[in-house]
Design a protein around this motif. Structure first.
Motif, PDB file in Angstrom:
ATOM      1  N   VAL A 153       0.825  -1.199   0.000  1.00  0.00           N
ATOM      2  CA  VAL A 153       0.000   0.000   0.000  1.00  0.00           C
ATOM      3  C   VAL A 153       0.861   1.251   0.000  1.00  0.00           C
ATOM      4  N   SER A 154       2.010   1.189   0.645  1.00  0.00           N
ATOM      5  CA  SER A 154       2.882   2.365   0.665  1.00  0.00           C
ATOM      6  C   SER A 154       3.391   2.660  -0.738  1.00  0.00           C
ATOM      7  N   GLY A 155       3.307   1.684  -1.632  1.00  0.00           N
ATOM      8  CA  GLY A 155       3.683   1.891  -3.023  1.00  0.00           C
ATOM      9  C   GLY A 155       2.576   2.551  -3.847  1.00  0.00           C
ATOM     10  N   GLY A 156       1.417   2.860  -3.236  1.00  0.00           N
ATOM     11  CA  GLY A 156       0.389   3.627  -3.935  1.00  0.00           C
ATOM     12  C   GLY A 156      -0.772   2.808  -4.467  1.00  0.00           C
ATOM     13  N   THR A 157      -0.764   1.508  -4.207  1.00  0.00           N
ATOM     14  CA  THR A 157      -1.858   0.658  -4.666  1.00  0.00           C
ATOM     15  C   THR A 157      -3.156   1.000  -3.929  1.00  0.00           C
ATOM     16  N   THR A 158      -4.257   1.019  -4.642  1.00  0.00           N
ATOM     17  CA  THR A 158      -5.563   1.136  -3.997  1.00  0.00           C
ATOM     18  C   THR A 158      -6.006  -0.272  -3.619  1.00  0.00           C
ATOM     19  N   LEU A 159      -6.497  -0.421  -2.397  1.00  0.00           N
ATOM     20  CA  LEU A 159      -6.814  -1.773  -1.931  1.00  0.00           C
ATOM     21  C   LEU A 159      -8.184  -1.837  -1.277  1.00  0.00           C
ATOM     22  N   LEU A 160      -8.949  -2.849  -1.681  1.00  0.00           N
ATOM     23  CA  LEU A 160     -10.162  -3.177  -0.952  1.00  0.00           C
ATOM     24  C   LEU A 160      -9.933  -4.549  -0.333  1.00  0.00           C
ATOM     25  N   LEU A 161     -10.075  -4.581   0.986  1.00  0.00           N
ATOM     26  CA  LEU A 161      -9.732  -5.763   1.758  1.00  0.00           C
ATOM     27  C   LEU A 161     -10.948  -6.181   2.567  1.00  0.00           C
ATOM     28  N   THR A 162     -11.281  -7.456   2.565  1.00  0.00           N
ATOM     29  CA  THR A 162     -12.383  -7.865   3.435  1.00  0.00           C
ATOM     30  C   THR A 162     -11.817  -8.582   4.651  1.00  0.00           C
ATOM     31  N   THR A 163     -12.487  -8.459   5.746  1.00  0.00           N
ATOM     32  CA  THR A 163     -12.012  -9.108   6.962  1.00  0.00           C
ATOM     33  C   THR A 163     -13.135  -9.277   7.971  1.00  0.00           C
ATOM     34  N   GLN A 164     -12.953 -10.246   8.861  1.00  0.00           N
ATOM     35  CA  GLN A 164     -13.890 -10.412   9.970  1.00  0.00           C
ATOM     36  C   GLN A 164     -13.321  -9.811  11.243  1.00  0.00           C
ATOM     37  N   TYR A 165     -12.103  -9.263  11.136  1.00  0.00           N
ATOM     38  CA  TYR A 165     -11.430  -8.799  12.339  1.00  0.00           C
ATOM     39  C   TYR A 165     -11.283  -7.285  12.362  1.00  0.00           C
ATOM     40  N   LEU A 166     -11.867  -6.676  13.372  1.00  0.00           N
ATOM     41  CA  LEU A 166     -11.731  -5.230  13.534  1.00  0.00           C
ATOM     42  C   LEU A 166     -10.258  -4.855  13.642  1.00  0.00           C
ATOM     43  N   GLU A 167      -9.511  -5.671  14.351  1.00  0.00           N
ATOM     44  CA  GLU A 167      -8.091  -5.384  14.554  1.00  0.00           C
ATOM     45  C   GLU A 167      -7.347  -5.316  13.222  1.00  0.00           C
ATOM     46  N   GLU A 168      -7.714  -6.192  12.317  1.00  0.00           N
ATOM     47  CA  GLU A 168      -7.049  -6.210  11.017  1.00  0.00           C
ATOM     48  C   GLU A 168      -7.396  -4.966  10.202  1.00  0.00           C
ATOM     49  N   ALA A 169      -8.673  -4.630  10.186  1.00  0.00           N
ATOM     50  CA  ALA A 169      -9.108  -3.433   9.469  1.00  0.00           C
ATOM     51  C   ALA A 169      -8.417  -2.211  10.079  1.00  0.00           C
ATOM     52  N   ASP A 170      -8.318  -2.225  11.386  1.00  0.00           N
ATOM     53  CA  ASP A 170      -7.677  -1.173  12.148  1.00  0.00           C
ATOM     54  C   ASP A 170      -6.229  -0.964  11.706  1.00  0.00           C
ATOM     55  N   HIS A 171      -5.500  -2.052  11.565  1.00  0.00           N
ATOM     56  CA  HIS A 171      -4.089  -1.999  11.202  1.00  0.00           C
ATOM     57  C   HIS A 171      -3.871  -1.542   9.778  1.00  0.00           C
ATOM     58  N   LEU A 172      -4.758  -1.983   8.888  1.00  0.00           N
ATOM     59  CA  LEU A 172      -4.440  -1.848   7.467  1.00  0.00           C
ATOM     60  C   LEU A 172      -5.257  -0.796   6.726  1.00  0.00           C
ATOM     61  N   ALA A 173      -6.457  -0.500   7.228  1.00  0.00           N
ATOM     62  CA  ALA A 173      -7.381   0.298   6.407  1.00  0.00           C
ATOM     63  C   ALA A 173      -7.450   1.752   6.851  1.00  0.00           C
ATOM     64  N   HIS A 174      -7.554   2.653   5.859  1.00  0.00           N
ATOM     65  CA  HIS A 174      -7.812   4.064   6.162  1.00  0.00           C
ATOM     66  C   HIS A 174      -9.255   4.229   6.599  1.00  0.00           C
ATOM     67  N   ASP A 175     -10.108   3.529   5.873  1.00  0.00           N
ATOM     68  CA  ASP A 175     -11.537   3.625   6.123  1.00  0.00           C
ATOM     69  C   ASP A 175     -12.128   2.234   6.254  1.00  0.00           C
ATOM     70  N   ILE A 176     -13.177   2.139   7.050  1.00  0.00           N
ATOM     71  CA  ILE A 176     -13.804   0.838   7.254  1.00  0.00           C
ATOM     72  C   ILE A 176     -15.284   0.948   6.905  1.00  0.00           C
ATOM     73  N   ALA A 177     -15.767   0.001   6.104  1.00  0.00           N
ATOM     74  CA  ALA A 177     -17.201  -0.086   5.841  1.00  0.00           C
ATOM     75  C   ALA A 177     -17.691  -1.356   6.510  1.00  0.00           C
ATOM     76  N   VAL A 178     -18.650  -1.216   7.405  1.00  0.00           N
ATOM     77  CA  VAL A 178     -19.185  -2.377   8.099  1.00  0.00           C
ATOM     78  C   VAL A 178     -20.371  -2.905   7.306  1.00  0.00           C
ATOM     79  N   VAL A 179     -20.319  -4.191   6.923  1.00  0.00           N
ATOM     80  CA  VAL A 179     -21.430  -4.776   6.168  1.00  0.00           C
ATOM     81  C   VAL A 179     -22.161  -5.805   7.018  1.00  0.00           C
ATOM     82  N   ASP A 180     -23.456  -5.820   6.835  1.00  0.00           N
ATOM     83  CA  ASP A 180     -24.298  -6.796   7.513  1.00  0.00           C
ATOM     84  C   ASP A 180     -25.502  -7.028   6.625  1.00  0.00           C
ATOM     85  N   GLN A 181     -25.830  -8.271   6.396  1.00  0.00           N
ATOM     86  CA  GLN A 181     -26.982  -8.647   5.593  1.00  0.00           C
ATOM     87  C   GLN A 181     -27.063  -7.873   4.270  1.00  0.00           C
ATOM     88  N   GLY A 182     -25.911  -7.818   3.580  1.00  0.00           N
ATOM     89  CA  GLY A 182     -25.889  -7.253   2.239  1.00  0.00           C
ATOM     90  C   GLY A 182     -25.949  -5.747   2.144  1.00  0.00           C
TER      91      GLY A 182
END
Ligand SMILES: Nc1ncnc2c1ncn2[C@@H]1O[C@H](COP(=O)(O)OP(=O)(O)O)[C@@H](O)[C@H]1O
Ligand SMILES: [Mg+2]
Length: 329
Positions: free
Chosen positions: A182-211
């Motif tokens: 990501v520090s190389g400038g890539t845009t990334l969409l990452l899915t995860t079940q872990y808040l901690e992971e989103a916390d570490h890696l994501a600028h922004d978090i979208a919480v999804v539930d039931q579509g």
């Protein structure tokens, strides 16, 4: 500047299951969006729609400036996808797997070989390059899968639960690799079940539930909505409790509507909402010590994905455990 990934009103139904019920997303160029949600929330379906693997019933999406429904081939050439279930051929070696991807993208054999070597080095797989992927550990497979998605230099990357089922050490390693990317400038969409992971890696978090995207924001914003991080202190002497509470109150996160420092006299316990994590905790300990306040216990309580879910939806998220067990099989 338009987002590198934009989705509007994505709907996808499987029989009578509404997997996506109007998903809207925008990921600005060069940033990371974490799509956070429990099993069955619609994360994989969203990724499959955005990566042209699945046609949504309704809605539109633009990836890397290209309309996903109108020009799927062009989109495919501009993205990398690392799947929840690795697209690695077990019977090929690590090196062969990467070379094969290069050939699929019509790289010359020599260039594909050079790129494979580069990636094997970068993902700490050089020593295992000539072993079949079958002999790889879970962590090594994930890294190979990620490397395969990077054979060509895609401006936009999708990763579907890149670390589910990994042990903490492998998870940490993979986080480092993703951060580099990501520090190389890539845009990334990452899915995860872990808040901690989103916390570490994501600028922004979208919480999804039931579509549906039920909340979006930075990790701090989401945590604040759930009551956020708290420091809990148990003082040794009851007579110190007011002084300690006043001290802790200085660190309290105000203006969130979450209330300030609370004191439970009989427990000799003070709780205060904070942001700043472990660093702040050390500072508080030093200050209490400097004031001669003896403590029996101090701790940082962080909201978990379960807390976020409970607070946003009123129901508890299905545990991430089941998927871990799934992946461990
Ligand atoms: N190919 C499919 N056929 C039938 N149902 C599906 C299919 N893919 C996904 N679903 C259903 O759609 C919902 C969302 O699934 P998915 O996107 O895989 O969730 P997640 O990746 O967040 O765990 C779930 O209820 C799942 O069972
Ligand atoms: Mg999934």
């Amino acid at each position: 500047m338009p987002g590198a990934i934009q989705a509007e009103g994505l709907v996808k139904t499987f029989g009578d299951v509404k997997a996506l019920d109007g998903v809207d997303l925008e990921v600005p160029e060069g940033t990371v969006l974490g799509l956070l949600g429990p099993n069955g929330a619609g994360k994989t379906t969203t990724v499959r729609c955005l990566t042209t693997l699945l046609r949504p019933d309704r809605g539109r999406a633009v990836v890397a400036g290209i309309d996903v429904l109108k020009h799927p081939d062009a989109v495919r050439r501009s993205i990398g996808l690392s799947g929840q279930f690795a697209a690695v051929d077990e019977y090929l070696t690590g090196r062969e797997n990467l070379q094969m991807v290069g050939q699929l993208y019509q790289m010359r054999a020599k260039a594909a070989r050079a790129r494979a070597d580069e990636l094997l080095e970068q993902f700490h797989l050089a020593d295992a390059a000539d072993r079949t992927a079958k002999t790889y550990s879970g962590g090594m497979r994930r890294r190979l899968d990620l490397a395969a998605a990077l054979v060509v230099h895609p401006p936009v990357m999708f990763m579907d639960e890149p670390t589910t089922g990994l042990d903490p050490r492998n998870r940490q390693q993979l986080w480092d690799v993703i951060k580099d990317l990501v520090s190389g400038g890539t845009t990334l969409l990452l899915t995860t079940q872990y808040l901690e992971e989103a916390d570490h890696l994501a600028h922004d978090i979208a919480v999804v539930d039931q579509g549906k995207v039920i909340a979006q924001g930075t990790s701090d914003q989401l945590k604040a909505r759930t009551g956020g991080e708290r420091v809990e202190v148990v003082v040794h002497d009851r007579e110190h409790i007011r002084t300690a509470a006043a001290l802790l109150d200085k660190y309290s996160l105000r203006g969130t509507g979450q209330g300030d420092t609370t004191v439970e006299e009989h427990m000799r316990k003070i709780t205060t909402p904070v942001s700043g994590g472990a660093k702040l905790l050390a500072e508080i300990i030093r200050e209490l010590d400097a004031d001669g306040i003896e403590i029996d216990d101090i701790g940082l309580r962080r909201p978990t994905l379960d807390d976020v879910f409970l607070s946003l939806t009123g129901h508890v998220a299905e545990s991430a455990q089941s998927d871990d067990e799934e992946a461990a099989k």
